[in-house]
Scaffold this active site. Structure first.
Site, PDB file in Angstrom:
ATOM      1  N   GLU A 177       0.912  -1.078  -0.057  1.00 45.89           N
ATOM      2  CA  GLU A 177      -0.062  -0.118  -0.155  1.00 45.89           C
ATOM      3  C   GLU A 177       0.859   1.275  -0.037  1.00 45.89           C
ATOM      4  OE1 GLU A 177      -3.132  -0.476   2.692  1.00 45.89           O
ATOM      5  OE2 GLU A 177      -3.460  -2.613   2.267  1.00 45.89           O
ATOM      6  N   GLU A 498      -9.608   3.914   0.759  1.00 43.54           N
ATOM      7  CA  GLU A 498      -9.451   4.249   2.109  1.00 43.54           C
ATOM      8  C   GLU A 498      -8.550   4.932   2.655  1.00 43.54           C
ATOM      9  OE1 GLU A 498      -9.029  -0.034   3.513  1.00 43.54           O
ATOM     10  OE2 GLU A 498      -6.744   0.216   3.440  1.00 43.54           O
TER      11      GLU A 498
END
Ligand code: NOJ
Ligand code: CA
Length: 693
Positions: A177, A498
């Site tokens: 990520e 997110e």
């Protein structure tokens, strides 16, 4: 299958100091002859290959081999015992996907090597050359002097021809990520990214990049390096030598072992792959990664693996409107809330609802070291009536997507899987989103090591027995195993939406997805969770926002491929917004995909034709720059008139200053039509096309 003799040649080159066996140079070319691999043993007997594209070198001579624990390395001193070639051409069908038919056409070369020393150990290398790139893998065949290997290093070299432009993320052993970096190869510095405030776990031990890593050469050729069929092995990062423009495979290890991979002979490694394309968009259309995976082992899954759109009790937790746990007294996963999501979905052509925070244990999951045993995946919180929610959903034609946050406590999850999947099967739930947030338990393992590769793959195989499909978050990267196990529906494995809700670094910049489309997306489906309409969400988090326009959020349903696509925003933010019509209409399963234009990191436009209808959907996105582009609809069926609904950035739209400005207009389109599109900074457009005659 027609044997193409011309493209597979065995050439003898004369080196005065070489034995005849060493001097043998073997050439294998793609079916269209554009790509060629040459293989030779060096004077020291090192397996060496290089790659040409239209006669120009794209990979310079690069060596192959292994270091093994307690054994001499397998790097040199080889002889060629035998080499065989074959041509392969098949068309297989995706049970769900970006298209139906996939052409799998390559020429294969298998080189059988043996050490000339007393040990006489054997190692085979199999090369496959496609029209869109290459793959090769090692095979450790059955043999007398090697029964079990502990691989300390795989030394697969990719010797580049220059200081290419590279889109890269650091070679993190624990998470993917990260934001992408765009630099010259010589400027790759993964170690400077080692401290990341937003990540629950991260470990970047050396200057390496994660794959897929995409590059552009000075002459404009695109190369993307990755792997296919990662099974019972460690994830391959690519260590970079920024002075010599060389990459070497860097396998992910474990703090518990002094080796990276342990295997019993015989076995084969994953494929090492290079996709090669003149146009950036051809990288997206390439099916090389799935082609290098074994055919479907599950048979017909169509009754239980169903592409769908979904809403969910999810974004509200990331915004802080509700929470996963009950102690906070704003529990999101209540029966009442789930029913509201079901009602909304039923009304709006959305087939499923994800419910997170439904099971007990969430009071403990973050920062809690001893996470084994916290979640059981069968006990709902008292305010959530699982059976009733599932029943109500069925009545309305909406499925529930289960959620298993393992919190990376792998032994607990392994023990619970049968019970948890059996519960799902008994209720008729066919999909689960799994999560692996936090440092892996048992301690010392990393998310991308061999131990975890087996955890993720075994979960998919076990789930299939209960007719359950898996969408993994904090996953192992995709290497095309969806072909073999089509219950592998989607995954995260990138900085998802997110981050826009809570990242302390400003969220995902507008250039993020125009890079993702040509890097991470080459691996396979992405659960990015698009569709945020309340771009600024000041009511919940004044300091965060999504860095795109609404029109770009719509475009993502077409651009970012996944057979499950979330309408991620709070449902109240969709009510009454005319732009929501696109999310209602858009397909999720495709007959055909065409990349209409694109440059890595700048922009991309993709058109996809729905499987269940004759409708087309087009999505285009840009980075932080405004852009104009001409859309040519010649890909449409001739003699058909389509009613197009066009959702484009308003004249004053801007991801920061005016992200919600969107124009919606209807017009007729045929395959002769040309449209001029204007994209705002961080903007995009979405078009639905429905035949009207
Ligand atoms: C991380 C996942 O990416 C996110 O989607 C999920 O909501 C949380 N973990 C909780 O499981
Ligand atoms: Ca995540």
């Amino acid at each position: 299958m027609k044997y193409i003799q011309l493209s597979i040649l065995i050439v003898t080159v004369l080196f005065s100091s070489c034995t005849k066996k060493q001097a043998q140079k073997i050439v294998v070319a793609s079916p269209d002859s554009s790509i060629e691999i040459q293989f030779i043993l060096s004077e020291k007997g090192e397996p060496t290959y290089w790659v040409n594209y239209k006669k120009d070198k794209v990979i310079k001579p690069s060596t192959l081999g292994f270091n093994l624990k307690e054994l001499p390395s397998l790097m040199e001193g080889f002889e060629i015992v035998n080499s065989t070639t074959r041509n392969f051409n098949e068309t297989w069908q995706m049970p769900w996907g970006e298209q139906i038919d996939v052409v799998n056409n390559y020429n294969e070369l298998k080189v059988e090597l043996q050490e000339s020393s007393k040990l006489e150990r054997k190692l085979n290398i199999i090369f496959r050359v496609f029209n869109d790139g290459i793959g090769f893998r090692y095979e450790f065949p059955e043999q007398e002097n090697l029964s079990k290997v502990f691989i300390t290093d795989e030394n697969t070299q990719f010797n580049l021809t220059g200081d290419h432009k590279v889109w890269w993320t650091p070679g993190d052993w624990d998470i993917y990520e990260h934001l992408f970096n765009t630099t010259k190869f010589s400027k790759i510095d993964a170690l400077s990214k080692a401290n990341h405030p937003n990540l629950g776990q991260t470990y970047i031990p050396e200057n390496a990049v994660n794959t897929p890593v995409t590059m552009k050469t000075a002459s404009g050729l695109h190369l993307s390096f990755h792997e296919a069929a990662l099974v019972d092995y460690a994830d391959m990062t690519l260590k970079v030598d920024t002075t010599n423009f060389t990459m070497i495979s860097g396998l992910v290890g474990s703090a518990n072992n002094d080796y990276k991979v342990v295997r019993t002979v015989p076995f084969e490694t994953p494929w090492r792959t290079i996709q090669i394309a003149e146009k950036a968009g051809d990288l997206i259309e390439s099916k090389l990664i799935v082609n290098l995976n074994a055919p479907n082992k599950l048979g017909d899954v169509s009754s239980w693996v169903k592409p769908t759109k979904y809403t969910g009790i999810w974004w509200e937790m990331h915004l802080g409107k509700s929470s996963w746990d009950m102690a906070s007294e704003k529990h999101g996963a209540t029966t009442k809330n789930a029913k509201a999501f079901i009602d909304f979905s039923a009304k709006n052509n959305i087939g499923a609802v994800l419910v997170e925070g439904w099971n007990t244990g969430w009071e403990h999951w973050i920062g809690f070291e001893d996470r084994e045993g916290v979640f059981d995946f069968v006990t709902p919180y008292p305010d959530y009536d699982l059976k009733e929610v599932v029943r109500y959903g069925k009545e309305k034609g909406v499925e529930i997507i289960m959620h298993h946050e393992t919190s990376a406590a792998t032994q607990t999850y392994e023990k619970q899987q049968d019970t948890a999947y059996a519960l799902m099967q008994s209720l008729g739930i066919h999909a689960v989103k799994t999560g692996y947030v936090g440092k892996i338990l048992p301690k010392g393992e990393y998310h991308h090591g061999q131990y975890m590769v087996n955890q993720y793959n075994n979960a998919v195989i076990k789930a299939a027995k209960y007719q359950v499909a898996i969408n993994a978050h904090e996953p192992i990267k995709d290497t095309g195993l969806r072909r073999t196990y089509p219950n592998t529906i989607s995954r995260e494995g990138l900085r998802g939406q997110e981050f826009n809700a809570w990242a302390t670094d400003g969220g995902n910049p507008a250039e993020h997805l125009p890079i993702v489309a040509f890097t991470r997306m080459l691996a396979g489906p992405i659960d990015y969770t698009p569709g945020i309409f309340d771009i600024k969400f000041d009511k919940w988090k004044a300091e965060n926002q999504v860095n795109t326009t609404i029109a770009q959020q719509l475009a993502l349903y077409v651009v970012i491929y996944s057979p499950i696509q979330m309408a991620a925003d709070l449902i109240e933010n969709y009510e009454g917004n005319p732009a929501f019509q696109f999310i209602k209409d858009v397909g999720v399963d495709w007959q055909q995909t065409k990349v209409l234009n694109g440059e890595v990191g700048d922009f991309v436009t993709i058109a996809r034709k729905e499987r269940a209808s004759e409708k087309w959907f087009v999505g285009g996105i840009t980075d932080g720059n405004a852009r104009e582009m001409v859309l040519d609809f010649s890909f449409l069926s001739p003699e058909t008139t389509y009613e197009a609904i066009i959702y484009e950035d308003g004249i004053d739209a801007d991801w920061d200053k005016n992200p919600t400005s969107v124009n919606i207009k209807k017009q007729e389109i045929t395959n002769k039509s040309i449209l001029k599109m204007k994209l705002a900074p961080g903007g995009g457009f979405a078009i639905s096309l429905k035949p009207i005659n």
